[in-house]
Design an enzyme around this catalytic site. Structure first.
Site, PDB file in Angstrom:
ATOM      1  N   HIS A   1       0.404 -11.880   1.634  1.00 16.18           N
ATOM      2  CA  HIS A   1      -0.655 -11.101   0.962  1.00 16.18           C
ATOM      3  C   HIS A   1      -1.393 -11.929  -0.093  1.00 16.18           C
ATOM      4  O   HIS A   1      -2.614 -11.850  -0.213  1.00 16.18           O
ATOM      5  CB  HIS A   1      -0.034  -9.842   0.341  1.00 16.18           C
ATOM      6  CG  HIS A   1      -0.989  -8.708   0.158  1.00 16.18           C
ATOM      7  ND1 HIS A   1      -0.625  -7.384   0.275  1.00 16.18           N
ATOM      8  CD2 HIS A   1      -2.302  -8.685  -0.140  1.00 16.18           C
ATOM      9  CE1 HIS A   1      -1.678  -6.619   0.052  1.00 16.18           C
ATOM     10  NE2 HIS A   1      -2.716  -7.388  -0.202  1.00 16.18           N
TER      11      HIS A   1
ATOM     12  N   TYR B   1       0.829  -1.221   0.000  1.00 18.47           N
ATOM     13  CA  TYR B   1       0.000   0.000   0.000  1.00 18.47           C
ATOM     14  C   TYR B   1       0.861   1.267   0.000  1.00 18.47           C
ATOM     15  O   TYR B   1       0.363   2.348  -0.317  1.00 18.47           O
ATOM     16  CB  TYR B   1      -0.952   0.043   1.206  1.00 18.47           C
ATOM     17  CG  TYR B   1      -1.940  -1.107   1.303  1.00 18.47           C
ATOM     18  CD1 TYR B   1      -2.191  -1.933   0.217  1.00 18.47           C
ATOM     19  CD2 TYR B   1      -2.633  -1.355   2.482  1.00 18.47           C
ATOM     20  CE1 TYR B   1      -3.076  -2.993   0.315  1.00 18.47           C
ATOM     21  CE2 TYR B   1      -3.529  -2.412   2.584  1.00 18.47           C
ATOM     22  CZ  TYR B   1      -3.745  -3.226   1.501  1.00 18.47           C
ATOM     23  OH  TYR B   1      -4.622  -4.274   1.607  1.00 18.47           O
TER      24      TYR B   1
HETATM   25  P1  NDP Z   1     -14.262  -0.844   1.095  1.00 20.06           P
HETATM   26  O1  NDP Z   1     -15.243  -1.929   0.811  1.00 20.06           O
HETATM   27  O2  NDP Z   1     -13.838  -0.633   2.501  1.00 20.06           O
HETATM   28  O3  NDP Z   1     -14.842   0.514   0.481  1.00 20.06           O
HETATM   29  C1  NDP Z   1     -14.131   1.716   0.587  1.00 20.06           C
HETATM   30  C2  NDP Z   1     -14.931   2.804  -0.146  1.00 20.06           C
HETATM   31  O4  NDP Z   1     -16.175   3.008   0.534  1.00 20.06           O
HETATM   32  C3  NDP Z   1     -14.247   4.138  -0.188  1.00 20.06           C
HETATM   33  O5  NDP Z   1     -14.552   4.735  -1.431  1.00 20.06           O
HETATM   34  C4  NDP Z   1     -14.901   4.914   0.962  1.00 20.06           C
HETATM   35  O6  NDP Z   1     -14.861   6.300   0.714  1.00 20.06           O
HETATM   36  C5  NDP Z   1     -16.304   4.378   0.913  1.00 20.06           C
HETATM   37  N1  NDP Z   1     -16.976   4.364   2.229  1.00 20.06           N
HETATM   38  C6  NDP Z   1     -16.421   4.027   3.423  1.00 20.06           C
HETATM   39  N2  NDP Z   1     -17.327   4.069   4.403  1.00 20.06           N
HETATM   40  C7  NDP Z   1     -18.503   4.427   3.833  1.00 20.06           C
HETATM   41  C8  NDP Z   1     -19.804   4.646   4.330  1.00 20.06           C
HETATM   42  N3  NDP Z   1     -20.076   4.478   5.632  1.00 20.06           N
HETATM   43  N4  NDP Z   1     -20.775   5.029   3.461  1.00 20.06           N
HETATM   44  C9  NDP Z   1     -20.498   5.188   2.161  1.00 20.06           C
HETATM   45  N5  NDP Z   1     -19.278   5.002   1.609  1.00 20.06           N
HETATM   46  C10 NDP Z   1     -18.278   4.618   2.447  1.00 20.06           C
HETATM   47  O7  NDP Z   1     -13.036  -1.081   0.108  1.00 20.06           O
HETATM   48  P2  NDP Z   1     -11.558  -1.551   0.014  1.00 20.06           P
HETATM   49  O8  NDP Z   1     -11.511  -2.247  -1.275  1.00 20.06           O
HETATM   50  O9  NDP Z   1     -10.624  -0.441   0.281  1.00 20.06           O
HETATM   51  O10 NDP Z   1     -11.363  -2.663   1.157  1.00 20.06           O
HETATM   52  C11 NDP Z   1     -11.168  -2.310   2.491  1.00 20.06           C
HETATM   53  C12 NDP Z   1      -9.800  -2.704   3.006  1.00 20.06           C
HETATM   54  O11 NDP Z   1      -9.558  -4.090   2.873  1.00 20.06           O
HETATM   55  C13 NDP Z   1      -8.637  -2.064   2.253  1.00 20.06           C
HETATM   56  O12 NDP Z   1      -8.475  -0.710   2.600  1.00 20.06           O
HETATM   57  C14 NDP Z   1      -7.499  -2.949   2.686  1.00 20.06           C
HETATM   58  O13 NDP Z   1      -7.081  -2.596   3.997  1.00 20.06           O
HETATM   59  C15 NDP Z   1      -8.166  -4.318   2.674  1.00 20.06           C
HETATM   60  N6  NDP Z   1      -7.966  -5.026   1.377  1.00 20.06           N
HETATM   61  C16 NDP Z   1      -7.171  -6.154   1.375  1.00 20.06           C
HETATM   62  C17 NDP Z   1      -6.945  -6.862   0.208  1.00 20.06           C
HETATM   63  C18 NDP Z   1      -6.097  -8.091   0.257  1.00 20.06           C
HETATM   64  O14 NDP Z   1      -5.716  -8.603  -0.806  1.00 20.06           O
HETATM   65  N7  NDP Z   1      -5.773  -8.630   1.412  1.00 20.06           N
HETATM   66  C19 NDP Z   1      -7.520  -6.443  -1.085  1.00 20.06           C
HETATM   67  C20 NDP Z   1      -8.390  -5.279  -0.980  1.00 20.06           C
HETATM   68  C21 NDP Z   1      -8.590  -4.623   0.213  1.00 20.06           C
HETATM   69  P3  NDP Z   1     -14.302   7.355   1.827  1.00 20.06           P
HETATM   70  O15 NDP Z   1     -12.902   6.943   2.168  1.00 20.06           O
HETATM   71  O16 NDP Z   1     -14.390   8.666   1.130  1.00 20.06           O
HETATM   72  O17 NDP Z   1     -15.239   7.249   3.008  1.00 20.06           O
END
Ligand code: NDP
Length: 311
Positions: free
Chosen positions: A121, A59
């Protein structure tokens, strides 16, 4: 707003993991966002009651995560031992003798002397130019065991492993993964893999918990979207938002969701999910959205010997 605490789950190594984590992946970051947003998000999260932060070497924000934690400690909100930090080993560090040095580099960026949870990962090994490397993840797992033995990682686990890859580690190693971090959300409910892991005592962290509720630039993606009527009805019934309904759904399935937000209001909203309960039928109604459609597409690795997905 009052701080909300997520209850802990006991891992198979006896350590305790808070059942909801702040995500810090940059996959949904906009071009106008800066890495310093991560530092602020981590501090806001700890202020809101989060005690678990999920990051990864790839990241590129471990430094900012560490700064946010240091800010919270300096403000007297928490001590180091009260925060659970997860980081991950990138694909180009799968050789056994690269694992511990890679963790030491992560710790140095984070400004920490141990990590609570260290994950492989992906099962897929690559060279640093991204081309395939045929390193068996059992070899990588030996390096993870060494990291734990040295006390640099309190718990070790995997991410994006399928059921047979989990079984192969369990059959060939004295230390079971404590966690498998995989994508789970309403369009990818993963019942078989979740059941498989939980039956083996392996906790499941669910990434991309909001699935296609939030924009992923995929207009063709299956429902539910944020304004879905099923979720809206549950939100109205419980006085919650559709996002909170989905996080609660994951928690009640025994999962550890990792919602990412860099917005202070939404960070607080996302942990405020421990004061209501869905019924079994309501949980089933959300599971029926399953379309086996992934947010995170790694099909560019589909020819790798350890590609984890069916297609
Ligand atoms: P999420 O499913 O957490 O969605 C994030 C998005 O949702 C952002 O655009 C955020 O915008 C928005 N959001 C957050 N809270 C709300 C809310 N309450 N209402 C409306 N919109 C909201 O997505 P990710 O794909 O980032 O997954 C989460 C985490 O999982 C990653 O950050 C990472 O830590 C992990 N991950 C791990 C992976 C792996 O291979 N192990 C792969 C992918 C993710 P805003 O920030 O503007 O609120």
């Amino acid at each position: 707003a009052l701080a909300v605490q997520a209850p802990c789950i006991e891992l198979n190594d006896g350590n305790k993991i808070p059942s909801l984590a702040l995500g810090t992946g940059r996959g949904t970051a906009k071009e106008s966002d800066s890495l310093d947003d991560v530092r602020k998000a981590v501090l806001w999260a700890i202020e809101a009651g989060y005690r678990h932060i999920d990051t990864a070497a790839v990241y590129g924000d471990e430094e900012q995560v560490g700064q946010g934690i240091a800010d919270a400690i300096a403000k007297g909100i928490v001590t180091r031992d009260q925060v659970f930090v997860t980081t991950k080993l990138w694909n180009d560090k799968h050789a056994r003798d690269k694992v511990v040095p890679a963790l030491r580099e992560s710790l140095s960026r984070l400004g920490l002397d141990y990590i609570d949870l260290f994950l492989i990962h992906f099962p897929v090994a690559t060279k640093d130019d991204g081309s395939y490397e045929n390193i068996d993840y059992l070899e990588t797992w030996n390096g993870m065991e060494e990291a734990r033995y040295l006390g640099l990682a309190r718990s070790i686990g995997v991410s994006n492993f399928n059921a047979s890859q989990i079984d192969r580690i369990v059959a060939n190693s004295p230390v079971r993964p404590a966690v498998n971090e995989i994508e789970v959300n309403p369009t990818l409910t993963q019942e078989p893999l979740v059941y498989h892991c939980l039956s083996l005592g392996i906790a499941v962290m669910s990434y991309s918990p909001f699935g296609f509720l939030v924009s992923r630039d995929r207009p063709d993606a299956p429902p539910p979207r944020y304004d879905d009527p099923t979720l809206a009805a549950l939100a109205a019934k419980y006085g919650k938002t559709p996002g909170q309904i989905v996080l609660r759904y994951l928690i009640e399935r025994g999962l550890i969701p990792i919602p990412k937000s860099t917005n202070q209001k939404r960070i607080a909203e996302n942990i405020n999910v421990f004061d209501f309960q869905l019924t079994r039928e309501e949980i089933a109604s959300i599971s029926r959205f399953n379309a086996n459609t992934r947010v995170i597409d790694i099909s560019h690795w589909k020819d790798h010997p350890y590609y984890p997905h069916q297609s």
